[in-house]
Scaffold this active site. Structure first.
Site, PDB file in Angstrom:
ATOM      1  CD  GLU A   1     -43.716  38.518 -11.351  1.00  0.00           C
ATOM      2  OE1 GLU A   1     -43.860  39.729 -11.579  1.00  0.00           O
ATOM      3  OE2 GLU A   1     -43.379  37.691 -12.233  1.00  0.00           O
TER       4      GLU A   1
ATOM      5  CE  LYS B   1     -41.544  42.326 -12.648  1.00  0.00           C
ATOM      6  NZ  LYS B   1     -42.612  41.468 -13.219  1.00  0.00           N
TER       7      LYS B   1
ATOM      8  CB  CYS C   1     -40.395  38.294 -13.242  1.00  0.00           C
ATOM      9  SG  CYS C   1     -40.890  37.291 -14.691  1.00  0.00           S
TER      10      CYS C   1
END
Length: 574
Positions: free
Chosen positions: A41, A116, A156
Site C-alpha cells: 500500500e 481503497k 489493507c
C-alpha cells in the site's frame, strides 16, 4: 502464473528512491519469469505520508514519477503500485481530494487505477482525513502466455471486515466478498499494516478464515521497515483456498518472494515458508532494532548516544542501538553524581565492554553544586526534594544534548512505558532525545527482554540481529538484572519508594491503557483500591510530559503516540 511479492522498505516522501526500490524488485522478478509484481500500500510515497498529502506539489510529483516508472519497468511484467491519486469529483460533491490507490502498470502504460474502499480511522490511522472511499469492486484479468487469471484487488483494511471472524461488521461493505462474487480466481491484498506484538498470528488467522469462507486463495503483501514511530514487520503471506499457508516472507527484512499459481489445479503452489519468530521477546527485539536502524538512516544519523546509568533500561537501549548501528557507532555516556553507587559505574562499564562500545565519563557533582549555589538565595527556607532531584536529571540531559549538538549524533532516550505512564521521568532531563526506544515496553517486559537476550547469546546464532559476542556468556551484566531498580537521585533511593512493585504496576497500567478498565473493574480484579487510585491520578497528571516526549517506537496495541489522544487539561480520573 508467477507472482512476486515485493516486501519493500520505503522512505516517506522519497518518491525517486522508492521508485528505484520498485524498479529493482521488478527487474529481479522479470529475471525469474514473473507475470505480476505486487507491492505494498502507498509503496511509491511510503506509508504513512500524513500531511504531505495536503501538498499539491507532492501529489503532482507522485504522478510524474509513476509515469516515468511505467516506462522503465520491464516489458511483459504487470505491476501493482500504491500511490495517492486525485479525486476529480472532490470539488463538486464535497468529497475528500484524494484516493488511496493501486495503479496497474503494464507495457509502459498505466492501464487502470483501483481505489481503497475501507478507510481506517482509529488508533494510529487517520485516512478519512485525506481520502475518499472507492465505490466499486476492484478486479482485473491478467493475460500471460495464452492463459488468463481473474484477480481481485483489495488494499489493507479492505480485508479486515469479515464479520464472521470478528463477530461484528465495522463497515457497511465487504470488499473481499464483493470481488469474490465477481468471479475472481485469486484475491491480492496490498498492505501497510503496522507491527504490534502477536499481530502476525492474528493476521494469518483472519486471512485463513477469509480464504476458507470465500473458497479463494489470498496473497497478502505487507510493507516492512520503520517510519517515525510505526514499525512494519513484513511477514507477507500467501494462502490457498483451504486457508493453508503456502508462502511466507521473512519478518523485519525487505524481500522479493515468488509464488506460483497452478492454472490447471486453480490453486497456489506451496513454496518457501519462512518461520515466524517464536516468542514475544524475539518479536519486540527485532522490531526495536529495525526501528532504531531505520529511524537513524532515514533521518540522516549514523551514530547514537545513550546515557548509561548502570540500570536495566539504559542497558537494553544500548544493546538495541548496538545491534542496529554497530558498536563503533554507539557512544555510552556515564554521568555519576555523589549519589551514584560504585556498582552503577562498574555495571555500566561492564555492559559497554560486553557490547564493545566506547564510553565517556562526565561526573556531575560540581555542576550540581553550581546549581545549588545559584539557587541558594531563592530557595532559602525550603527543604531539598524533587526539585533538586530533577536538577540532576536535567544536568545529565543538557550534557547529552550538548554531545548530540556538537557531533550530530542521535540521542536515544531510555525511559520505559511504566515510567512514562506514571510520570516517573523528568522533562528536559532523562526524557531528552530524538527517539524513545523502549517507551512502549513495560518495565516487566524490559526484564524479560534482557533475560531473553542473555539466553540467546549463550544458545543461538545471530539470526535476529543480535550483538556478536565472542564470550558466549552475557550481554546484560547479571548485577543489572538482580539489583533493585533506582534513579539514584538521593541516598539509598529505590523505585519502590514511590511506586508499587512493577508486576503490580504493569498489570494495573495494562488494564487502564490497553483494556480501558475502570477503577472499580481493576479493584474487583484484586488490586488495592488505594494503589489503583494513586496510579490513575499519576497517569492522568503525567499527560503533559508525554505530550512533549520524543517519538515512541510502537510495539503494543496502545502506545503513547499518535494512537493516544488524551487531553492534558482534564478532570476525569476514574
Amino acid at each position: 502464473m508467477k507472482f512476486a511479492i515485493a516486501q519493500l522498505d520505503p522512505t516517506v516522501g522519497d518518491l525517486t528512491g522508492n521508485a528505484q526500490q520498485i524498479l529493482a524488485a521488478a527487474q529481479n522478478a522479470a529475471e525469474q519469469g514473473v507475470h505480476l509484481l505486487l507491492t505494498p500500500e502507498l509503496s511509491l510515497c511510503g506509508y504513512p505520508p500524513r500531511d504531505l498529502l495536503l501538498r499539491p506539489g507532492f501529489i503532482q510529483q507522485m504522478q510524474t514519477v509513476l509515469e516515468k516508472l511505467a516506462k522503465d519497468l520491464p516489458q511483459g511484467l504487470t505491476t501493482l503500485i500504491g500511490l495517492a491519486q486525485p479525486n476529480t469529483d472532490a470539488g463538486n460533491k464535497g468529497q475528500k481530494p484524494l484516493y488511496n490507490s493501486m495503479a496497474l502498470l503494464e507495457n509502459g502504460t498505466i492501464k487502470t487505477v483501483f481505489h481503497k474502499r475501507l478507510l481506517p480511522t482509529y488508533d494510529v490511522f487517520d485516512e478519512d482525513r485525506y481520502f475518499e472511499s472507492g465505490t466499486d469492486p476492484n478486479h482485473f484479468t491478467l493475460e500471460a502466455g495464452g492463459s488468463s487469471l481473474h484477480i481481485g484487488v483489495t488494499i489493507c483494511e479492505d480485508l479486515w471486515n469479515e464479520d464472521d471472524f470478528w463477530g461484528q461488521r465495522t463497515y457497511k461493505v465487504n470488499p473481499t466478498a464483493e470481488v469474490v462474487a465477481a468471479g475472481v480466481d485469486l484475491v491480492v491484498n496490498l498492505s501497510a499494516s503496522p507491527f504490534t506484538v502477536g499481530k502476525q498470528a492474528l493476521r494469518e488467522k483472519m486471512i485463513a478464515h477469509a480464504a476458507r469462507q470465500h473458497s479463494c486463495p489470498i496473497i497478502y503483501v505487507n510493507q516492512v521497515g520503520s517510519n517515525d514511530d510505526l514499525i512494519f514487520d513484513g511477514c507477507s503471506v500467501a494462502m490457498d483456498r483451504q486457508g493453508t499457508v503456502v508462502s511466507r516472507s521473512t519478518s523485519f527484512q525487505p524481500a522479493v518472494q515468488i509464488v506460483d499459481y497452478d492454472l490447471e489445479q486453480q490453486t497456489l503452489v506451496p513454496g518457501t515458508i519462512h518461520p515466524l519468530l517464536d516468542t514475544p521477546e524475539a518479536e519486540i527485539w527485532s522490531a526495536l532494532v529495525l526501528g532504531v536502524k531505520d529511524y537513524s538512516r532515514k533521518c540522516g544519523f549514523s551514530k547514537a548516544v545513550v546515557g548509561l546509568s548502570g540500570g536495566i533500561d539504559s542497558a537494553l537501549v544500548a544493546a538495541i542501538a548496538t545491534a542496529a548501528l554497530g558498536p563503533d557507532n554507539v557512544l555510552g555516556v556515564l554521568m555519576p553524581s555523589p549519589y551514584s553507587s560504585d556498582h552503577s559505574i562498574s555495571d555500566a562499564e561492564k555492559l559497554a565492554h560486553n557490547l564493545g562500545i566506547t564510553t565517556q565519563k562526565l561526573p556531575i557533582g560540581e555542576l550540581m553544586a553550581g546549581y545549588d549555589n545559584t539557587l541558594l538565595d531563592l530557595f532559602t527556607g525550603t527543604e531539598p526534594g524533587v526539585t533538586e532531584e530533577n536538577l540532576q536529571s536535567r544536568i545529565r540531559g543538557n550534557l547529552l544534548m550538548a554531545i548530540t549538538n556538537k557531533f550530530g549524533h542521535l540521542l536515544l532516550s531510555t525511559g520505559n512505558k511504566s515510567e512514562m505512564a506514571v510520570g516517573y521521568c523528568t522533562l528536559y532531563g532523562d526524557m531528552n532525545g530524538g527517539l524513545a526506544v523502549i517507551a512502549d515496553v513495560p518495565k516487566t517486559q524490559v526484564y524479560s527482554l534482557c533475560h531473553w537476550l542473555n539466553h540467546c547469546i549463550q544458545t543461538t546464532d545471530t539470526a535476529l540481529g543480535l550483538i556478536e559476542c565472542d564470550r558466549k556468556t552475557e550481554i546484560i551484566p547479571n548485577n543489572i538484572l538482580t539489583k533493585p531498580p533506582s534513579a539514584e537521585l538521593r541516598p539509598d533511593q529505590v523505585d519502590q519508594d514511590s511506586l508499587p512493585p512493577y508486576d503490580i504496576l504493569d498489570d494495573i497500567l495494562e488494564r487502564l491503557i490497553q483494556r480501558h478498565q475502570s477503577t472499580d473493574d481493576i479493584v474487583t480484579a484484586g488490586h488495592d483500591p488505594t494503589v489503583v487510585g494513586k496510579i490513575v491520578r499519576l497517569l492522568t497528571r503525567a499527560e503533559f510530559k508525554r505530550r512533549q516526549a520524543p517519538p515512541v517506537l510502537k510495539v503494543t496495541d496502545r502506545a503513547f503516540g499518535l494512537g493516544w489522544r488524551m487531553p492534558i487539561a482534564s478532570r476525569w480520573s476514574t
